[in-house]
Motif scaffolding. Structure first.
Motif, mmCIF file in Angstrom:
data_model
loop_
_atom_site.group_PDB
_atom_site.id
_atom_site.type_symbol
_atom_site.label_atom_id
_atom_site.label_comp_id
_atom_site.label_asym_id
_atom_site.label_seq_id
_atom_site.Cartn_x
_atom_site.Cartn_y
_atom_site.Cartn_z
ATOM 1 N N THR A 11 0.830 -1.202 0.000
ATOM 2 C CA THR A 11 0.000 0.000 0.000
ATOM 3 C C THR A 11 0.865 1.253 0.000
ATOM 4 O O THR A 11 0.525 2.262 -0.631
ATOM 5 C CB THR A 11 -0.915 0.012 1.244
ATOM 6 O OG1 THR A 11 -1.595 -1.239 1.340
ATOM 7 C CG2 THR A 11 -1.928 1.138 1.174
ATOM 8 N N LYS A 199 -9.279 -5.706 1.950
ATOM 9 C CA LYS A 199 -9.570 -4.470 1.234
ATOM 10 C C LYS A 199 -11.019 -4.578 0.796
ATOM 11 O O LYS A 199 -11.556 -5.678 0.691
ATOM 12 C CB LYS A 199 -8.626 -4.251 0.050
ATOM 13 C CG LYS A 199 -8.650 -5.353 -1.007
ATOM 14 C CD LYS A 199 -7.800 -4.989 -2.222
ATOM 15 C CE LYS A 199 -6.316 -5.108 -1.987
ATOM 16 N NZ LYS A 199 -5.823 -6.518 -2.187
ATOM 17 N N CYS A 212 -11.549 0.083 -2.280
ATOM 18 C CA CYS A 212 -11.758 1.179 -1.329
ATOM 19 C C CYS A 212 -11.396 0.695 0.067
ATOM 20 O O CYS A 212 -10.989 -0.463 0.258
ATOM 21 C CB CYS A 212 -13.192 1.693 -1.385
ATOM 22 S SG CYS A 212 -14.449 0.501 -0.896
ATOM 23 N N GLU A 213 -11.556 1.563 1.034
ATOM 24 C CA GLU A 213 -11.143 1.269 2.398
ATOM 25 C C GLU A 213 -12.078 0.244 3.036
ATOM 26 O O GLU A 213 -13.271 0.183 2.714
ATOM 27 C CB GLU A 213 -11.122 2.555 3.217
ATOM 28 C CG GLU A 213 -9.977 3.480 2.851
ATOM 29 C CD GLU A 213 -10.015 3.943 1.402
ATOM 30 O OE1 GLU A 213 -8.983 3.817 0.712
ATOM 31 O OE2 GLU A 213 -11.082 4.426 0.948
ATOM 32 N N ARG A 240 -4.428 -1.719 0.135
ATOM 33 C CA ARG A 240 -5.175 -1.083 -0.935
ATOM 34 C C ARG A 240 -4.198 -0.796 -2.061
ATOM 35 O O ARG A 240 -3.293 0.024 -1.925
ATOM 36 C CB ARG A 240 -5.849 0.201 -0.458
ATOM 37 C CG ARG A 240 -6.964 0.657 -1.414
ATOM 38 C CD ARG A 240 -7.072 2.158 -1.460
ATOM 39 N NE ARG A 240 -5.824 2.743 -1.954
ATOM 40 C CZ ARG A 240 -5.523 4.033 -1.843
ATOM 41 N NH1 ARG A 240 -6.348 4.854 -1.237
ATOM 42 N NH2 ARG A 240 -4.369 4.502 -2.309
ATOM 43 N N LEU A 245 -8.031 7.792 -1.930
ATOM 44 C CA LEU A 245 -7.369 8.422 -0.793
ATOM 45 C C LEU A 245 -5.855 8.280 -0.864
ATOM 46 O O LEU A 245 -5.330 7.338 -1.471
ATOM 47 C CB LEU A 245 -7.864 7.806 0.515
ATOM 48 C CG LEU A 245 -9.325 8.008 0.904
ATOM 49 C CD1 LEU A 245 -9.578 7.416 2.289
ATOM 50 C CD2 LEU A 245 -9.703 9.480 0.885
ATOM 51 N N SER A 250 -5.739 6.037 3.693
ATOM 52 C CA SER A 250 -6.497 4.808 3.435
ATOM 53 C C SER A 250 -6.286 3.793 4.553
ATOM 54 O O SER A 250 -7.252 3.211 5.071
ATOM 55 C CB SER A 250 -6.068 4.205 2.091
ATOM 56 O OG SER A 250 -6.724 2.980 1.850
ATOM 57 N N SER A 254 -9.200 2.487 7.247
ATOM 58 C CA SER A 254 -9.516 1.055 7.347
ATOM 59 C C SER A 254 -9.365 0.552 8.771
ATOM 60 O O SER A 254 -10.237 -0.150 9.295
ATOM 61 C CB SER A 254 -8.621 0.247 6.403
ATOM 62 O OG SER A 254 -9.001 0.430 5.052
#
Length: 262
Positions: A11, A199, A212-213, A240, A245, A250, A254
């Motif tokens: 990430t 994720k 997305c988160e 992610r 973001l 991100s 999360s």
């Protein structure tokens, strides 16, 4: 054993190019509330295991797992020594193929991966397979395409053919992307799923799946979490690959959502 939560450092790959970058990123990851990391991003293959261990120790983090290539795992002694320095017993490869490989190719891979995992296990290192979505694509049958079966897939071959101690690092986004049920697959492979990738998936206005988160999309998190709790999962790594973001934001969003679930 309670599940621990780590940041999959892919990430933050653009922020982990040097040991100094890695140290700064780990400090931020710890401040977010993560227990550890999974080392796999660019830069981690170049950092000495001892130096990475010092960075993690300095920040109160542990290396829950790594990602390594099959080539690096071919030398079981070297792979085990590297992970022993890190205080880490879990690693996984990032997958095999990118779609279109033959049934024979997958069969050969399954056999070679089982052998590599056994050799590493004898040295104390547990080796797993990380999925994407092409593992759910049925094998093509050119002569009689009408006989293609949705159950005749690489993932079915892996589930049936990979011999313990090889394990599965299921990525719940990619399972869903391939048309599978993440919770059902965690249930099916229970006892062989030591780590998960979390994720979430949302859909664009043009009906394209999008990362997305965690908690901000459409995956069935109550079912996924219940399956993880009963399957023997040791680590959940939040990841992610791409999205809207900033990657640090991100990871923060999360883990906030995950912690809020209790």
């Amino acid at each position: 054993m309670s599940i621990q939560y780590g940041a999959q450092m892919y990430t933050l790959r653009e922020h982990c190019q040097t040991p100094s970058d890695i140290a700064k990123s780990c400090k931020k990851v710890k401040a977010m509330g993560y227990d550890g990391i999974q080392a796999s991003a660019a830069g981690f293959n170049d950092i000495d295991a001892g130096e990475l261990r010092r960075i993690l120790d300095d920040n109160g983090l542990v290396c829950g797992a790594t990602h390594k290539s099959m080539d690096l795992l071919a030398d079981a002694d070297a792979a085990a020594a590297y992970h022993e320095q890190l205080g880490c017993t879990l690693t996984a490869i990032g997958g095999f193929g990118f779609g279109g490989e033959s049934r024979a190719s997958w069969g050969e891979f399954t056999a070679s991966f089982s052998k590599a995992a056994a050799a590493c296990a004898a040295k104390g290192l547990r080796v797993g397979y990380h999925n994407h979505s092409h593992e759910w694509s049925p094998f093509e049958i050119e002569e009689h395409p009408e006989s293609i079966s949705p159950k005749d897939t690489p993932m079915e071959m892996l589930a049936e053919g990979l011999e313990p101690p090889a394990w599965f690092e299921l990525d719940v986004y990619w399972v869903a992307h391939g048309g599978g049920d993440p919770a059902a697959w965690i249930d099916r492979l229970a006892g062989r799923v030591y780590a998960l990738h979390y994720k979430d998936m949302t859909i664009t206005p043009t009906r394209e799946p999008k990362m997305c988160e965690v908690g901000a999309g459409n995956l069935n998190w109550p079912r996924i979490r219940a399956a993880a709790a009963s399957a023997g999962v040791e680590w959940v790594f939040v990841e992610r690959d791409s999205g809207d973001l900033d990657p640090f934001d991100s990871l923060q969003k999360s883990i906030e959502n995950i912690r809020a679930w209790g």
